[in-house]
Design an enzyme around this catalytic site. Structure first.
Site, PDB file in Angstrom:
ATOM      1  N   HIS A  34       0.832  -1.202   0.000  1.00  0.00           N
ATOM      2  CA  HIS A  34       0.000   0.000   0.000  1.00  0.00           C
ATOM      3  C   HIS A  34       0.872   1.259   0.000  1.00  0.00           C
ATOM      4  O   HIS A  34       1.901   1.316   0.669  1.00  0.00           O
ATOM      5  CB  HIS A  34      -0.888   0.040   1.242  1.00  0.00           C
ATOM      6  CG  HIS A  34      -2.133  -0.783   1.112  1.00  0.00           C
ATOM      7  ND1 HIS A  34      -2.976  -0.708   0.019  1.00  0.00           N
ATOM      8  CD2 HIS A  34      -2.707  -1.693   1.962  1.00  0.00           C
ATOM      9  CE1 HIS A  34      -4.002  -1.522   0.192  1.00  0.00           C
ATOM     10  NE2 HIS A  34      -3.859  -2.136   1.358  1.00  0.00           N
ATOM     11  N   CYS A  42       0.444   1.849  -5.766  1.00  0.00           N
ATOM     12  CA  CYS A  42      -0.490   2.711  -6.503  1.00  0.00           C
ATOM     13  C   CYS A  42       0.055   4.129  -6.641  1.00  0.00           C
ATOM     14  O   CYS A  42       0.806   4.603  -5.792  1.00  0.00           O
ATOM     15  CB  CYS A  42      -1.839   2.756  -5.791  1.00  0.00           C
ATOM     16  SG  CYS A  42      -2.681   1.174  -5.710  1.00  0.00           S
ATOM     17  N   ARG A  50       0.095   2.486 -11.552  1.00  0.00           N
ATOM     18  CA  ARG A  50       1.093   1.820 -10.730  1.00  0.00           C
ATOM     19  C   ARG A  50       2.453   2.495 -10.882  1.00  0.00           C
ATOM     20  O   ARG A  50       2.837   2.918 -11.977  1.00  0.00           O
ATOM     21  CB  ARG A  50       1.216   0.348 -11.116  1.00  0.00           C
ATOM     22  CG  ARG A  50      -0.018  -0.473 -10.839  1.00  0.00           C
ATOM     23  CD  ARG A  50      -0.339  -0.585  -9.359  1.00  0.00           C
ATOM     24  NE  ARG A  50      -1.532  -1.376  -9.108  1.00  0.00           N
ATOM     25  CZ  ARG A  50      -2.750  -0.865  -9.013  1.00  0.00           C
ATOM     26  NH1 ARG A  50      -2.927   0.447  -9.146  1.00  0.00           N
ATOM     27  NH2 ARG A  50      -3.786  -1.644  -8.786  1.00  0.00           N
TER      28      ARG A  50
END
Length: 262
Positions: free
Chosen positions: A166, A240, A249
């Site tokens: 993340h 991300c 990405r």
């Protein structure tokens, strides 16, 4: 002088309007408080809990490895091999008597699904986080772990050891990987060895469906100018981008430079 007459129906309509406005105001305040709590939960609480959990898992892995234990991830269908120093020119280890080249092949077990089995360290970012098998949000990434793309290679193996993490919320371990520069160190520790990679290239933005970046010889299928053309020992970090979105990405690649058995 004529005195205006206010009818009861007019008063009732005015009272209803006031009640409606008051109720609407209360509803807006309630919605605002709920949204604020959700933001606090996502941006603060999930980070706090995920980081604490990840830190505890790193400590648990280190204790198990120090005691000669297995770190909780036994082989589920046999072993896979990592390259020996004779297979890769840079996999040397330092000992008290100097530099001794390793001639035995390190062995590692296939990790069980969603279980932490390695520790990723990036000194520039002050990052030390568990690596688990799979990239499930619920079972891996939302715990603050970094996830290993199943089907890509394991640490130190020929091919591509590809990871996801993340960038925002739930520990956000990869929030600042855009700050990594060429030759920055990335280390992966397992119960058998420590693998050191050197950052080599960065792809600032590509499609979320760009599977080429995690292939054994990583090369973007969206932006073919980014990537490699020859087999090697690669590590790939994906997250991300832009921040607080999941539309694209960001990719960082590195190459294996050394392997030190535990």
């Amino acid at each position: 002088m004529r005195v205006p007459v206010v009818q009861h129906s007019t008063r009732r309509r005015s009272a209803r309007r006031r009640r409606a406005l008051w109720s609407g105001g209360e509803l807006l305040v309630t919605v605002g408080v709920v949204l604020l709590l959700l933001v606090v939960h996502q941006l603060w609480w999930t980070n706090r809990e995920a980081r604490r959990g990840a830190e505890r898992k790193v400590e648990a892995l280190e204790r198990q490895w120090g005691n000669g234990g297995t770190a909780g991830d036994n082989a589920d269908s046999g072993d896979t091999s990592t390259p020996s120093a004779t297979q890769h020119p840079s996999t040397n280890t330092n000992t008290g008597s100097g530099t001794r080249q390793q001639t035995t092949t390190a062995r590692q077990s296939r990790p069980n699904w969603s279980r932490a089995y390695a520790v990723l360290t990036i000194p520039r970012l002050g990052l030390r986080v568990p690596v688990a098998e799979g990239v499930s949000k619920q079972n891996v990434l939302n715990k603050g772990y970094v996830g290993h793309y199943r089907g890509t290679q394991q640490p130190g193996q020929a091919g591509n050891f590809a990871l996801a993490g993340h960038r925002n919320t739930h520990g956000e371990p990869f929030r600042y990987i855009n700050r990594l520069r060429a030759k920055d160190v990335v280390q992966v520790e397992t119960k058998n060895a420590t693998y050191t990679y050197s950052v080599d290239k960065t792809l600032p933005q590509t499609s979320a469906r760009d599977s080429g970046v995690i292939r054994p010889v990583p090369r973007s299928t969206v932006k073919p100018g980014y990537g490699y053309s020859e087999p090697g020992y690669y590590i790939t970090l994906t997250t991300c981008t832009p921040e607080y979105t999941s539309r694209y990405r960001l990719v960082v690649w590195g190459k294996l430079v050394s392997m030190r058995p535990r």
